[in-house]
Design a protein around this motif. Structure first.
Motif, PDB file in Angstrom:
ATOM      1  N   TYR A  73       0.844  -1.190   0.000  1.00 33.27           N
ATOM      2  CA  TYR A  73       0.000   0.000   0.000  1.00 33.27           C
ATOM      3  C   TYR A  73       0.889   1.253   0.000  1.00 33.27           C
ATOM      4  O   TYR A  73       0.670   2.186  -0.789  1.00 33.27           O
ATOM      5  N   ASP A  74       1.906   1.272   0.875  1.00 28.86           N
ATOM      6  CA  ASP A  74       2.815   2.422   0.934  1.00 28.86           C
ATOM      7  C   ASP A  74       3.600   2.573  -0.365  1.00 28.86           C
ATOM      8  O   ASP A  74       3.828   3.685  -0.837  1.00 28.86           O
ATOM      9  N   GLU A  75       4.007   1.457  -0.939  1.00 31.16           N
ATOM     10  CA  GLU A  75       4.765   1.486  -2.192  1.00 31.16           C
ATOM     11  C   GLU A  75       3.914   2.066  -3.326  1.00 31.16           C
ATOM     12  O   GLU A  75       4.379   2.892  -4.113  1.00 31.16           O
ATOM     13  N   ILE A  76       2.664   1.664  -3.399  1.00 31.62           N
ATOM     14  CA  ILE A  76       1.752   2.187  -4.424  1.00 31.62           C
ATOM     15  C   ILE A  76       1.526   3.680  -4.215  1.00 31.62           C
ATOM     16  O   ILE A  76       1.508   4.457  -5.181  1.00 31.62           O
ATOM     17  N   LEU A 125       6.161   3.279 -18.355  1.00 29.32           N
ATOM     18  CA  LEU A 125       6.238   2.191 -17.387  1.00 29.32           C
ATOM     19  C   LEU A 125       7.692   1.920 -17.016  1.00 29.32           C
ATOM     20  O   LEU A 125       8.010   1.647 -15.853  1.00 29.32           O
ATOM     21  N   SER A 126       8.570   2.037 -17.976  1.00 26.23           N
ATOM     22  CA  SER A 126       9.991   1.821 -17.738  1.00 26.23           C
ATOM     23  C   SER A 126      10.542   2.823 -16.714  1.00 26.23           C
ATOM     24  O   SER A 126      11.320   2.453 -15.830  1.00 26.23           O
ATOM     25  N   GLN A 127      10.151   4.078 -16.821  1.00 23.17           N
ATOM     26  CA  GLN A 127      10.593   5.101 -15.870  1.00 23.17           C
ATOM     27  C   GLN A 127      10.106   4.783 -14.458  1.00 23.17           C
ATOM     28  O   GLN A 127      10.867   4.905 -13.500  1.00 23.17           O
ATOM     29  N   ILE A 128       8.849   4.414 -14.351  1.00 17.95           N
ATOM     30  CA  ILE A 128       8.286   4.090 -13.040  1.00 17.95           C
ATOM     31  C   ILE A 128       8.981   2.858 -12.472  1.00 17.95           C
ATOM     32  O   ILE A 128       9.313   2.806 -11.284  1.00 17.95           O
ATOM     33  N   SER A 129       9.207   1.881 -13.325  1.00 20.43           N
ATOM     34  CA  SER A 129       9.889   0.659 -12.930  1.00 20.43           C
ATOM     35  C   SER A 129      11.296   0.967 -12.403  1.00 20.43           C
ATOM     36  O   SER A 129      11.713   0.439 -11.370  1.00 20.43           O
ATOM     37  N   ASN A 130      12.021   1.829 -13.103  1.00 19.20           N
ATOM     38  CA  ASN A 130      13.359   2.232 -12.651  1.00 19.20           C
ATOM     39  C   ASN A 130      13.293   2.975 -11.326  1.00 19.20           C
ATOM     40  O   ASN A 130      14.142   2.787 -10.461  1.00 19.20           O
ATOM     41  N   TYR A 131      12.281   3.819 -11.162  1.00 18.34           N
ATOM     42  CA  TYR A 131      12.129   4.600  -9.933  1.00 18.34           C
ATOM     43  C   TYR A 131      11.920   3.700  -8.718  1.00 18.34           C
ATOM     44  O   TYR A 131      12.538   3.896  -7.678  1.00 18.34           O
ATOM     45  N   CYS A 132      11.065   2.700  -8.858  1.00 17.63           N
ATOM     46  CA  CYS A 132      10.727   1.892  -7.685  1.00 17.63           C
ATOM     47  C   CYS A 132      11.505   0.584  -7.582  1.00 17.63           C
ATOM     48  O   CYS A 132      11.483  -0.073  -6.547  1.00 17.63           O
ATOM     49  N   LEU A 154       5.371  -4.825 -11.547  1.00 19.54           N
ATOM     50  CA  LEU A 154       4.800  -3.564 -11.096  1.00 19.54           C
ATOM     51  C   LEU A 154       3.388  -3.380 -11.639  1.00 19.54           C
ATOM     52  O   LEU A 154       2.467  -3.029 -10.887  1.00 19.54           O
ATOM     53  N   SER A 155       3.195  -3.634 -12.920  1.00 23.77           N
ATOM     54  CA  SER A 155       1.867  -3.509 -13.531  1.00 23.77           C
ATOM     55  C   SER A 155       0.871  -4.441 -12.869  1.00 23.77           C
ATOM     56  O   SER A 155      -0.267  -4.057 -12.578  1.00 23.77           O
ATOM     57  N   LYS A 156       1.298  -5.665 -12.637  1.00 27.12           N
ATOM     58  CA  LYS A 156       0.432  -6.672 -12.020  1.00 27.12           C
ATOM     59  C   LYS A 156       0.023  -6.252 -10.609  1.00 27.12           C
ATOM     60  O   LYS A 156      -1.158  -6.302 -10.260  1.00 27.12           O
ATOM     61  N   LYS A 157       0.978  -5.821  -9.798  1.00 25.16           N
ATOM     62  CA  LYS A 157       0.680  -5.419  -8.417  1.00 25.16           C
ATOM     63  C   LYS A 157      -0.188  -4.167  -8.388  1.00 25.16           C
ATOM     64  O   LYS A 157      -1.103  -4.058  -7.575  1.00 25.16           O
ATOM     65  N   PHE A 158       0.079  -3.224  -9.281  1.00 25.94           N
ATOM     66  CA  PHE A 158      -0.710  -1.994  -9.306  1.00 25.94           C
ATOM     67  C   PHE A 158      -2.165  -2.320  -9.621  1.00 25.94           C
ATOM     68  O   PHE A 158      -3.072  -1.856  -8.938  1.00 25.94           O
ATOM     69  N   ARG A 159      -2.396  -3.125 -10.650  1.00 27.38           N
ATOM     70  CA  ARG A 159      -3.761  -3.498 -11.022  1.00 27.38           C
ATOM     71  C   ARG A 159      -4.440  -4.270  -9.887  1.00 27.38           C
ATOM     72  O   ARG A 159      -5.603  -4.044  -9.570  1.00 27.38           O
ATOM     73  N   GLU A 160      -3.699  -5.154  -9.277  1.00 29.10           N
ATOM     74  CA  GLU A 160      -4.231  -5.968  -8.176  1.00 29.10           C
ATOM     75  C   GLU A 160      -4.691  -5.091  -7.007  1.00 29.10           C
ATOM     76  O   GLU A 160      -5.748  -5.328  -6.431  1.00 29.10           O
ATOM     77  N   LEU A 161      -3.912  -4.069  -6.676  1.00 35.10           N
ATOM     78  CA  LEU A 161      -4.218  -3.248  -5.511  1.00 35.10           C
ATOM     79  C   LEU A 161      -5.115  -2.047  -5.812  1.00 35.10           C
ATOM     80  O   LEU A 161      -5.887  -1.628  -4.960  1.00 35.10           O
ATOM     81  N   TYR A 172      -4.399   4.697 -14.965  1.00 33.29           N
ATOM     82  CA  TYR A 172      -4.195   5.624 -13.848  1.00 33.29           C
ATOM     83  C   TYR A 172      -3.460   6.881 -14.326  1.00 33.29           C
ATOM     84  O   TYR A 172      -3.847   7.998 -13.984  1.00 33.29           O
ATOM     85  N   ILE A 173      -2.414   6.698 -15.122  1.00 32.14           N
ATOM     86  CA  ILE A 173      -1.646   7.836 -15.632  1.00 32.14           C
ATOM     87  C   ILE A 173      -2.526   8.712 -16.526  1.00 32.14           C
ATOM     88  O   ILE A 173      -2.542   9.934 -16.391  1.00 32.14           O
ATOM     89  N   LEU A 174      -3.285   8.089 -17.422  1.00 32.83           N
ATOM     90  CA  LEU A 174      -4.191   8.839 -18.301  1.00 32.83           C
ATOM     91  C   LEU A 174      -5.187   9.655 -17.481  1.00 32.83           C
ATOM     92  O   LEU A 174      -5.375  10.849 -17.714  1.00 32.83           O
ATOM     93  N   THR A 175      -5.801   9.019 -16.510  1.00 31.99           N
ATOM     94  CA  THR A 175      -6.794   9.697 -15.674  1.00 31.99           C
ATOM     95  C   THR A 175      -6.155  10.835 -14.887  1.00 31.99           C
ATOM     96  O   THR A 175      -6.716  11.929 -14.793  1.00 31.99           O
ATOM     97  N   SER A 176      -4.978  10.604 -14.343  1.00 30.36           N
ATOM     98  CA  SER A 176      -4.275  11.651 -13.589  1.00 30.36           C
ATOM     99  C   SER A 176      -3.927  12.841 -14.475  1.00 30.36           C
ATOM    100  O   SER A 176      -4.073  13.990 -14.060  1.00 30.36           O
TER     101      SER A 176
END
Length: 100
Positions: A5-8, A25-32, A39-46, A54-58
């Motif tokens: 939850y904190d990571e997301i 996605l590559s940038q986010i992946s490098n960041y975390c 990362l995509s799987k966990k984000f969708r799951e949570l 999420y990025i489009l909506t934001s």
């Protein structure tokens, strides 16, 4: 103690800080430090939506605030958020809000 939850939340904050960039996605992946697939799987799951959505909506939410709070032209807001044209921005806005 590690918490997804904190990571997301950390990832979402990073996205918000960089929303006017062309976020990949590559940038986010490098960041975390997680693989793009994991990362995509966990984000969708949570979060219940894809990271891409999420990025489009934001981006559109941030743009909508600028439309309301500034006198900036639509094309300028669209370009500052990575859209190639006002038409592309309008299609994305319509997809999120259901109105032009």
């Amino acid at each position: 103690m590690f918490s997804w939850y904190d990571e997301i939340q950390k990832i979402k904050s990073w996205i918000d800080r960089n929303i006017e960039q062309n976020i990949t996605l590559s940038q986010i992946s490098n960041y975390c430090g997680y693989s793009p697939h994991y990362l995509s799987k966990k984000f969708r799951e949570l979060e219940g939506i894809s990271l891409k959505k999420y990025i489009l909506t934001s981006k559109i939410q941030h743009s909508a605030i600028q439309l309301l709070e500034t006198d900036a032209r639509i094309i300028d807001i669209a370009l500052s958020h990575g859209y190639s044209s006002q038409e592309a921005f309008t299609r994305a806005f319509l997809k999120v809000y259901g109105i032009t």
